[in-house]
Design a protein around this motif. Structure first.
Motif, mmCIF file in Angstrom:
data_model
loop_
_atom_site.group_PDB
_atom_site.id
_atom_site.type_symbol
_atom_site.label_atom_id
_atom_site.label_comp_id
_atom_site.label_asym_id
_atom_site.label_seq_id
_atom_site.Cartn_x
_atom_site.Cartn_y
_atom_site.Cartn_z
ATOM 1 N N ARG A 92 10.922 -10.234 -76.345
ATOM 2 C CA ARG A 92 9.524 -9.889 -76.173
ATOM 3 C C ARG A 92 9.254 -9.337 -75.772
ATOM 4 O O ARG A 92 8.854 -8.448 -74.868
ATOM 5 N N ILE A 93 10.359 -9.119 -74.307
ATOM 6 C CA ILE A 93 10.058 -8.555 -72.759
ATOM 7 C C ILE A 93 10.370 -7.028 -73.234
ATOM 8 O O ILE A 93 9.776 -5.987 -72.926
ATOM 9 N N LEU A 94 11.612 -7.028 -74.308
ATOM 10 C CA LEU A 94 11.832 -4.982 -74.896
ATOM 11 C C LEU A 94 10.591 -4.731 -75.451
ATOM 12 O O LEU A 94 10.203 -3.718 -75.906
ATOM 13 N N GLY A 95 9.870 -5.359 -75.861
ATOM 14 C CA GLY A 95 8.134 -5.332 -76.732
ATOM 15 C C GLY A 95 8.771 -5.629 -77.958
ATOM 16 O O GLY A 95 7.812 -4.563 -78.908
ATOM 17 N N LEU A 96 9.610 -6.280 -78.777
ATOM 18 C CA LEU A 96 9.985 -6.408 -79.992
ATOM 19 C C LEU A 96 9.360 -6.750 -80.851
ATOM 20 O O LEU A 96 9.097 -8.263 -80.422
ATOM 21 N N PRO A 97 8.513 -7.237 -81.909
ATOM 22 C CA PRO A 97 7.397 -7.748 -82.407
ATOM 23 C C PRO A 97 8.416 -8.640 -83.500
ATOM 24 O O PRO A 97 9.116 -7.560 -84.157
ATOM 25 N N PRO A 98 8.137 -9.779 -83.100
ATOM 26 C CA PRO A 98 8.593 -11.102 -83.844
ATOM 27 C C PRO A 98 8.387 -10.783 -85.640
ATOM 28 O O PRO A 98 7.171 -10.367 -86.279
ATOM 29 N N ASN A 99 9.212 -11.308 -86.974
ATOM 30 C CA ASN A 99 8.596 -10.904 -87.586
ATOM 31 C C ASN A 99 9.291 -12.111 -87.806
ATOM 32 O O ASN A 99 8.932 -13.653 -87.577
ATOM 33 N N SER A 100 8.800 -13.003 -89.397
ATOM 34 C CA SER A 100 8.777 -14.407 -89.998
ATOM 35 C C SER A 100 10.387 -14.631 -89.833
ATOM 36 O O SER A 100 10.323 -16.069 -89.254
ATOM 37 N N PHE A 101 11.420 -14.871 -90.036
ATOM 38 C CA PHE A 101 13.075 -14.323 -89.523
ATOM 39 C C PHE A 101 12.482 -15.529 -88.200
ATOM 40 O O PHE A 101 13.633 -15.753 -87.977
ATOM 41 N N THR A 102 12.340 -14.662 -87.484
ATOM 42 C CA THR A 102 12.566 -14.373 -86.020
ATOM 43 C C THR A 102 12.089 -15.815 -85.801
ATOM 44 O O THR A 102 12.606 -16.351 -84.987
ATOM 45 N N VAL A 103 10.625 -16.200 -86.139
ATOM 46 C CA VAL A 103 9.672 -17.202 -85.840
ATOM 47 C C VAL A 103 10.296 -18.228 -86.160
ATOM 48 O O VAL A 103 10.531 -19.245 -85.207
ATOM 49 N N VAL A 104 11.538 -18.303 -87.524
ATOM 50 C CA VAL A 104 11.261 -19.879 -87.818
ATOM 51 C C VAL A 104 12.903 -19.954 -87.459
ATOM 52 O O VAL A 104 12.712 -21.372 -86.514
ATOM 53 N N GLY A 105 13.827 -18.711 -86.718
ATOM 54 C CA GLY A 105 14.526 -19.377 -85.779
ATOM 55 C C GLY A 105 13.890 -19.652 -84.570
ATOM 56 O O GLY A 105 14.786 -20.982 -83.493
#
Length: 655
Positions: A92-105
């Motif tokens: 998140r610090i890098l500014g990368l937007p999470p997708n659904s797979f990220t959020v599930v993890g």
């Protein structure tokens, strides 16, 4: 977003592999195909090779949402939940937007960390990014809230799902059951069934957990019927759970049918069945089952070895216990759970030297290790050694006494009739919060009784209230009996029955012994006849022995010997010792000699019968015969067990 970062910063962890992370640094590495590298990274995570995954992730020059998401999810699935959250923070610090797979993890990690506040924060992010309509994310969210203990929020998420499939239905039912809301879980499952839901293995596994918790035989049979109907009878994990369900009910017949009907058995199937047999103390059957398992080619694990150790303990089979010990040393090293079981096994087999050797050789002792050794001493009649070990653990180790160790200390106090120590332990029980712990209270009743303070024992008994069980009643009945209050013991026995508490085998032993000590022959015989007529509990040798002792102490020696000859032919010497003791009280030399001869036939190396017969001779003035017996005892090298009295906490031998 700030809330999430603050929560993550509050997690006390250090992650050395992330120290070199930089949001501006660029690495000059050979060109790697992003698709293949992501695929390999995913493989490492799925196979549990986290170190390889970390190394590869750190070497990737261009880490995007996909690689971060794979790594976050990999950490979460492999139990590295704090690392998963740390990496999400970097992403998140890098500014990368999470997708659904990220959020599930991330949600999986939060669920395992059981952080409700973090869960609410990620829920807000899910809604903000429009991921709440995703079925997988929604199911993960409701599971997370359930694991955080908030079924209200979990069910709200479930209701908000547009397409409630089998997975989400299973998750919400499992959530209710996990939080102890068993009836709600069952009602919800029935609603799903009415809507056409066809349960799978995950559905019935959750329901089986519910059945085990509710201890309902009828409900268990209904779930079993559903499993057969669906059908899921070929699923090994389901069959193992059904087997465990019937084992929790101690239903050996049903469990045996399930086990024998399983086409495919794994090590869990065998250990579950062995465990049930051991719980029911069918140790020989458990040993036979182990041989069958070994012949079938199933490799044994730690649980199997623990079952074998328990089997040896129940059977008192020291020889086989040593063979299992050798197996532990060769195959399992110094695994603490097995070592603790070995300490207990040797103690139950009466080999305290081996038990103490295993204990002393254990470098990292747990509270269970100390407790096992203390209980070993108390069970083998060495209360002073047990208390010395208790004082040692209190001085040397940073352990707090648990309820099991406290029970051991109370048993030792009772063995020494140490009233003051018993009172101190009683105070400790209050301070430590064990005042409503049934085993501790039952032990207090027994210990106060053995210390001669039956009034204090009765106070503890009355204060137990609804906690009273058959063990409590047995303890107080026995307490009054050993202190010579036979009439009170009988009154308590009938009071217990009027309350609907059915006597067990130990109850009859306690009340018959109380009648014997108080000379209440008629009452004792009436109660024994009740036991025989009810035909609920089969009289054992100990029960018959109590009747012989009852008759002998009351002077009914011909009746006693007739009873013994009729019911106890071929039994052990203890009954004849009881008869011999009765002859000592009433000076009946002829019967004493007959009883002594029967004891000599079964226990020629024993000394107790010689001493008792010698005392009988002395009681009628035949001092020469008494002295002759004592002299022969010394010539044979047999030693009389010395009598020990405790005066001012110092043991004196009055042998």
């Amino acid at each position: 977003m700030n809330i999430i970062l603050k929560q993550i910063k509050g997690i006390p962890v250090a992650f050395p592999q992330f120290k070199n992370f930089s949001i501006t640094s660029k690495r000059h590495c050979p060109s790697i195909d992003p698709y293949n590298s992501s695929k390999l990274l995913s493989y490492y995570c799925k196979s549990g090779s986290i170190k390889h995954a970390e190394k590869m992730f750190d070497s990737m020059p261009d880490r995007g949402v996909v690689s971060y998401s794979i790594m976050i999810h990999g950490y979460a699935k492999n139990g590295f939940h704090n690392k998963s959250m740390e990496l999400y923070s970097h992403m998140r610090i890098l500014g990368l937007p999470p997708n659904s797979f990220t959020v599930v993890g991330v949600i999986v990690s939060i669920a395992c960390l059981q952080s409700f506040v973090l869960g609410q924060s990620i829920h807000g992010l899910v809604v903000k990014n429009g991921l709440d309509s995703d079925m997988i994310v929604g199911t993960a969210m409701l599971d997370m809230y359930a694991k955080c203990g908030s079924m209200i929020d979990s069910y709200k998420v479930f209701e908000g799902l547009k397409n409630q499939g089998l997975i989400s239905c299973n998750a919400v039912v499992a959530g209710f059951i996990r939080n102890g809301l068993f009836e709600e879980g069952l009602v919800l499952f029935n609603q799903f069934r009415n809507l056409g839901l066809v349960p799978n293995a995950a559905s019935v596994l959750a329901l089986i957990r519910c059945c085990i918790a509710l201890e309902s035989q009828r409900l268990c049979e209904c779930i079993h019927g559903l499993i057969v109907k669906v059908p899921l009878v070929l699923d090994v994990s389901v069959n193992n759970s059904v087997l465990d369900m019937y084992s929790s009910l101690m239903d050996l017949d049903a469990a045996t049918k399930i086990f024998d009907g399983m086409e495919c058995k794994d090590v869990i199937s065998w250990t579950t069945m062995m465990g049930l047999l051991i719980d029911l103390e069918y140790a020989s059957d458990a040993l036979e089952l182990f041989c069958r398992m070994r012949d079938s080619g199933i490799s044994h694990d730690t649980v199997v070895i623990m079952n074998l150790i328990s089997t040896c303990a129940i059977l008192g089979d020291l020889k086989r216990g040593r063979i299992v010990h050798a197996q532990v040393v060769c195959g399992f090293g110094s695994e603490l759970t097995l070592v603790n079981s070995l300490i207990a096994m040797y103690s139950k087999c009466g080999d305290l030297n081996s038990s103490r050797t295993v204990f002393d050789q254990t470098t990292q002792k747990s509270l269970v290790s100390w407790t096992a050794m203390i209980l070993g001493y108390t069970q083998n009649g060495h209360p002073r050694e047990a208390l010395n070990l208790l004082f040692e653990v209190r001085l040397e180790e940073n352990f707090c006494l648990d309820s099991t160790m406290l029970v051991g200390a109370l048993i030792a106090s009772g063995g020494l009739a140490a009233l003051e120590l018993c009172q101190q332990l009683h105070c400790f029980a209050f301070e430590a919060g064990f005042s409503s712990h049934r085993p501790v209270q039952n032990s207090l009743i027994s210990t106060y009784s053995k210390c001669g303070s039956v009034e204090l024992a009765h106070n503890v008994f009355k204060e137990m209230g609804y906690l009273q069980d058959i063990v409590s009643w047995n303890a107080i009945i026995n307490g009054y009996g050993i202190n010579g209050h036979g009439e009170t013991a009988i009154a308590l026995y009938y009071k217990m029955r009027s309350y609907g508490e059915g006597p067990d085998s130990a109850t009859y032993l306690c009340i018959l012994s109380a009648c014997s000590h108080a000379g209440l022959v008629d009452d004792g015989l009436i109660i024994f006849n009740q036991m025989v007529e009810e035909n609920r509990i089969r009289p054992s040798q100990e029960h018959y022995g109590c009747v012989v002792d009852l008759l002998a102490r009351a002077g009914c020696l011909p009746d006693a010997i007739g009873f013994a000859s009729k019911f106890l032919e071929g039994t052990g010497p203890d009954v004849w010792r009881a008869l011999l003791s009765g002859c000592l009280v009433h000076g009946n030399v002829g019967l004493a000699e007959f009883a002594a001869s029967r004891i000599f036939e079964q226990d020629p190396e024993g000394s107790d019968q010689v001493v008792l017969l010698s005392n009988v001779y002395a009681s009628v003035g035949r001092f020469q015969d008494a002295e002759s017996l004592r002299s022969n005892l010394k010539k044979k090298g047999l030693l009389k067990n010395p009598g020990i009295s405790l005066l001012n906490q110092i043991p004196y031998d009055f042998g």
